[in-house]
Design a protein around this motif. Structure first.
Motif, PDB file in Angstrom:
ATOM      1  N   UNK A  60      22.409  -4.733 -58.253  1.00 42.17           N
ATOM      2  CA  UNK A  60      21.468  -3.966 -57.894  1.00 42.17           C
ATOM      3  C   UNK A  60      20.184  -4.610 -58.374  1.00 42.17           C
ATOM      4  N   UNK A  61      19.971  -5.115 -59.760  1.00 42.53           N
ATOM      5  CA  UNK A  61      18.777  -5.782 -60.183  1.00 42.53           C
ATOM      6  C   UNK A  61      18.315  -7.119 -59.273  1.00 42.53           C
ATOM      7  N   UNK A  62      19.388  -7.875 -59.027  1.00 43.95           N
ATOM      8  CA  UNK A  62      19.288  -9.108 -58.419  1.00 43.95           C
ATOM      9  C   UNK A  62      18.844  -9.087 -57.044  1.00 43.95           C
ATOM     10  N   UNK A  63      19.421  -7.657 -56.241  1.00 39.03           N
ATOM     11  CA  UNK A  63      18.854  -7.499 -55.134  1.00 39.03           C
ATOM     12  C   UNK A  63      17.465  -7.094 -54.909  1.00 39.03           C
ATOM     13  N   UNK A  64      16.999  -6.098 -55.838  1.00 33.62           N
ATOM     14  CA  UNK A  64      15.676  -6.021 -56.106  1.00 33.62           C
ATOM     15  C   UNK A  64      14.723  -7.072 -56.228  1.00 33.62           C
ATOM     16  N   UNK A 110      11.635  -8.670 -54.074  1.00 32.34           N
ATOM     17  CA  UNK A 110      10.249  -9.033 -54.600  1.00 32.34           C
ATOM     18  C   UNK A 110       9.715 -10.540 -54.390  1.00 32.34           C
ATOM     19  N   UNK A 111      10.771 -11.558 -54.754  1.00 31.68           N
ATOM     20  CA  UNK A 111      10.549 -12.696 -54.458  1.00 31.68           C
ATOM     21  C   UNK A 111      10.380 -13.198 -52.969  1.00 31.68           C
ATOM     22  N   UNK A 112      11.183 -12.563 -52.031  1.00 31.79           N
ATOM     23  CA  UNK A 112      10.866 -12.689 -50.746  1.00 31.79           C
ATOM     24  C   UNK A 112       9.352 -12.508 -50.168  1.00 31.79           C
ATOM     25  N   UNK A 114      18.454 -19.394 -56.076  1.00 33.70           N
ATOM     26  CA  UNK A 114      19.362 -19.198 -57.193  1.00 33.70           C
ATOM     27  C   UNK A 114      19.682 -17.390 -57.418  1.00 33.70           C
ATOM     28  N   UNK A 115      18.977 -16.660 -56.846  1.00 34.02           N
ATOM     29  CA  UNK A 115      19.112 -15.283 -57.100  1.00 34.02           C
ATOM     30  C   UNK A 115      20.030 -15.076 -55.840  1.00 34.02           C
ATOM     31  N   UNK A 116      20.250 -15.536 -54.661  1.00 31.96           N
ATOM     32  CA  UNK A 116      21.223 -15.455 -53.578  1.00 31.96           C
ATOM     33  C   UNK A 116      22.547 -15.819 -54.082  1.00 31.96           C
ATOM     34  N   UNK A 117      22.280 -16.904 -54.827  1.00 33.45           N
ATOM     35  CA  UNK A 117      23.871 -17.346 -55.324  1.00 33.45           C
ATOM     36  C   UNK A 117      24.262 -16.307 -56.520  1.00 33.45           C
TER      37      UNK A 117
END
Length: 197
Positions: free
Chosen positions: A30-34, A38-40, A112-115
């Motif tokens: 959940x944290x990584x998806x959020x 935000x990065x997007x 990195x977040x996607x991985x």
């Protein structure tokens, strides 16, 4: 029977540990998806500022200029004011490079977040399979325990059958209006009897 209880407790503990890992990975997911969202958004803003990629194209030039200025400071003897001017120019170039690198850094961070997201999903799937295995093992162990104790497993009643059974057992409802009608009838019957007498 003691050994069976120990085995059940061990499987329960493994199952609990696995569930804790699933929860941790879901929280992380959940944290990584959020973070990805935000990065997007930040990346879109940065790309909007540099539509024709002018800043990216300028990176090589700025690096060469910075290296030349640093070389000049380290090798040539200059006055204090001239050296201060060169240091000021290097700082300005560093600021420009930071702005130019911002979109590139965000793109790398997105990857990195996607991985990380993929890794979390993979871990969750693996842990859920382990939980299913633990559940199956617990069912087998509880069946052994029931056989050992001579307890038969209750057969499950289908949900539709339960509803029919409940509707048959429900007492007929009586509301206050029905009671009022009954009392009226009984009063009228007693008045008729008094009139006859």
């Amino acid at each position: 029977m003691g050994k069976l209880k120990e085995e059940i407790d061990a499987v329960k503990k493994q199952r609990g540990d696995t569930i804790a890992k699933v929860k941790e990975n879901r929280r992380r997911l959940n944290y990584k998806e959020a973070e990805s969202v935000a990065i997007g958004r930040l990346l879109e803003i940065e790309k909007g500022k540099d539509k024709d990629n002018a800043k990216r194209k300028k990176i090589g030039y700025l690096k060469r200029l910075k290296n030349q200025l640093e070389f000049k400071i380290s090798t040539e003897a200059q006055s204090l004011t001239a050296e201060k001017d060169l240091v000021r120019k290097i700082e300005e170039i560093n600021k420009e490079l930071n702005v130019a690198y911002k979109a590139i850094r965000l793109e790398r961070k997105t990857e990195l977040v996607k991985s990380d997201i993929e890794e979390c999903r993979k871990n969750i799937n693996e842990f859920e399979l382990k939980i299913a295995e633990h559940d199956k093992k617990l069912d087998e162990l509880y069946d052994k325990l029931r056989k050992l104790l001579g307890i038969e497993r209750a057969k499950r009643v289908k949900p539709a059958t339960k509803k029919r059974v409940q509707s048959q057992q429900m007492p007929q409802e009586i509301n206050l209006e029905d009671i009022a009608v009954i009392t009226k009838k009984s009063k009228k019957a007693t008045q008729d009897e008094d009139a006859d007498a």
